[in-house]
Design an enzyme around this catalytic site. Sequence first.
Site, PDB file in Angstrom:
ATOM      1  N   HIS A 199      21.566   7.337   2.846  1.00 42.98           N
ATOM      2  CA  HIS A 199      22.805   7.427   1.984  1.00 42.98           C
ATOM      3  C   HIS A 199      23.525   6.287   1.475  1.00 42.98           C
ATOM      4  CE1 HIS A 199      21.890  11.600   1.874  1.00 42.98           C
ATOM      5  NE2 HIS A 199      22.379  12.126   2.914  1.00 42.98           N
ATOM      6  N   ARG A 342       6.365  10.564 -10.501  1.00 42.94           N
ATOM      7  CA  ARG A 342       5.239  10.941  -9.716  1.00 42.94           C
ATOM      8  C   ARG A 342       5.608  12.367  -9.190  1.00 42.94           C
ATOM      9  NH1 ARG A 342       5.393   7.523  -4.172  1.00 42.94           N
ATOM     10  NH2 ARG A 342       7.349   8.872  -3.552  1.00 42.94           N
ATOM     11  N   GLU A 441      -3.585   4.070  -3.845  1.00 40.42           N
ATOM     12  CA  GLU A 441      -2.950   3.596  -2.607  1.00 40.42           C
ATOM     13  C   GLU A 441      -3.893   3.843  -1.328  1.00 40.42           C
ATOM     14  OE1 GLU A 441       0.720   5.999  -2.181  1.00 40.42           O
ATOM     15  OE2 GLU A 441      -0.191   7.463  -3.462  1.00 40.42           O
ATOM     16  N   ASP A 465       1.547   1.714   0.973  1.00 42.50           N
ATOM     17  CA  ASP A 465       0.643   2.498   1.702  1.00 42.50           C
ATOM     18  C   ASP A 465      -0.964   1.880   1.567  1.00 42.50           C
ATOM     19  OD1 ASP A 465       1.910   4.491   2.926  1.00 42.50           O
ATOM     20  OD2 ASP A 465       1.457   5.856   0.922  1.00 42.50           O
ATOM     21  N   ARG A 475       3.747   0.138   9.401  1.00 36.77           N
ATOM     22  CA  ARG A 475       4.911  -0.835   9.266  1.00 36.77           C
ATOM     23  C   ARG A 475       6.096  -0.449  10.148  1.00 36.77           C
ATOM     24  NH1 ARG A 475       6.773  -2.595   3.826  1.00 36.77           N
ATOM     25  NH2 ARG A 475       6.623  -0.435   3.217  1.00 36.77           N
ATOM     26  N   CYS A 512       3.468  -0.765  -8.397  1.00 40.16           N
ATOM     27  CA  CYS A 512       4.952  -0.044  -8.026  1.00 40.16           C
ATOM     28  C   CYS A 512       5.488  -0.313  -6.502  1.00 40.16           C
ATOM     29  CB  CYS A 512       5.180   1.575  -8.422  1.00 40.16           C
ATOM     30  SG  CYS A 512       4.027   2.448  -7.440  1.00 40.16           S
TER      31      CYS A 512
END
Length: 603
Positions: A199, A342, A441, A465, A475, A512
């Site tokens: 947040h 998406r 991906e 990905d 990662r 992206c």
Amino acid sequence: MSSQATPTLRLSGIGASPGVAVGHAFILDRKRIRTPKLRLADAEVEPERMRMKTAIDLSDRQLAELKDQITRTEGSDHALILEAHRLMLHDPMLVDEVNRLIVEDRINAEWAVRRTARKIKHLFDNIPDEYFRERRSDVDYVADRIIRNLMGQVVDEDVEVPAEAIVVAHDLPPADAAMMARSGRVAGFVTDLGGQTSHTAIVARARETPAVVGAGRASEQISPGDLVAMDGTRGVVLVNPTEDQLALFREEQRRYLESEQLALATKDQPAVSTDGFRIRLNGNMEFLEEIPSLLAHGAEGIGLYRTEFMFLDRKTAPTEEEHYRAYKQVLEAMGGRPVTIRTLDLGGDKVPGKTKHEKEPNPAMGLRAIRYCLSNRELFRVQLRALLRASVHGNLRLMFPLICGVSELREARSELEACRTALGRAGVPVGKRFPVGIMVETPSAATIADRLAQEADFFSIGTNDLIQYSLAIDRQNREVAYLYRPLHLSVLRMLQGIVDAAKSANIPVSMCGEMAGDPLFTLVLLALGFDELSMTSGQIPVVKRLMRRVSRSEAVEMLQGAMELTTAEEIERFVRTEMDRRFSGGQEGSLLSPVHDPESEPV
């Protein structure tokens, strides 16, 4: 002023909101209170349950008031987070378990709340998606509020932050982050916990306040009043810097502010190379409030709108109407610019309403994204119907994630057309047909990109990905994170193959993932021939300026030289040298080198 006698402390975290800030530390002490642990007599059980109900009711009223206050000043996006906290207060998973512990284990409400919160947080531990892992902190926020109310403590204490302060905290509740950022007095945020989707990070980016999160024990290592210099792009924090270091940070700060002013002045200029190759620069987003910043920085559209936020801290899936309203707002706010939405990138272990937590051996490669949607058709259809309805309000492009083969794409498109037909029969207005593309991906999708290009209207490469799957690394695992190399020869060859397949089929191809907004890779992507790149708002001006200062033929020549090399280290060194040679000495040069060398000082 910094003192030479005080040693400089360097802390590393995650750059969550770009920008450079210098100021004195304001330590926000929101540490968890000690939870009393008491055993109850039989006669105390029912009164204890009433204490718990009273604390929940009070917490609900407090959150409702905060929500109203933030809605008036910040808009509805951050208020939605507080509404999610209100839903958690009444979630049977929390309330029923606390009451069970009070009745069966004969323990006080505070202890029962803490135990229940710990149990709920464990459900998030094996979720591969960072966004949903970050929701563990929401459980703590809600639990702490209930416990403080049970103990009669002040919950929402007003905090007077000194002007130009660097707020340092273990973690920040969303209400605190939103209120402090809105005040305009905060120069930057540094937190021990959190990631790109915490947040604090979301609020900081929306308010364009520099932020470094996940900085370990920063709140313990930094003292009140310490001079702090921070870089929200690289995730670097210097405590009590030397005069030389401070001067360099001030210069970086000046250049960053200058680049921001330049961004406002050049936001309408296209990203076109000196020999006329044009690339559209779009923005990645999750929350409506991010749109003004994206437009101010020159975004020509939305290249990735993540819709998973709608599942934030809920026990039930969002309704079709909720989906529709969210998409309608974004499409209208973008005023006819393309918006690529998406479909849900969810996994079986992060969908609301599940009473049984089923651990997958490897969730990242399990039932997630398009696989999950095709296994839960009604959940998928709810979103598709809402997207079809919303398409009348703007320039919609639809994108399916984690497509591995042609059959998945056909099946997903079939569901979309079935929903279109059903809405038409019901007389529900639906927009004209819009482009339907896929996220490339996975290595399988990359390998058969030529076949997928025959049935997709566009490609968008999700490098985060794609690189992880291709190089077989996680990662999030610090032991192998060093192996994450976007300029690995196999990755470059894969990208080239995907772009070539798209060009042969005459469909647009975009990127992206994080690689798109990294200045070090700008000429590589220009050389590969991408039609569009999508990134966070602060990255757009830098990438645009680099592209406008070089020819594509130069970029192609550089890429050819890079791909004659073998190891990732050799290629990275070659590309960095070439970028420095072309852009050193100017504003762009100052934004190139420091970003990519984790060992470099901010000079």
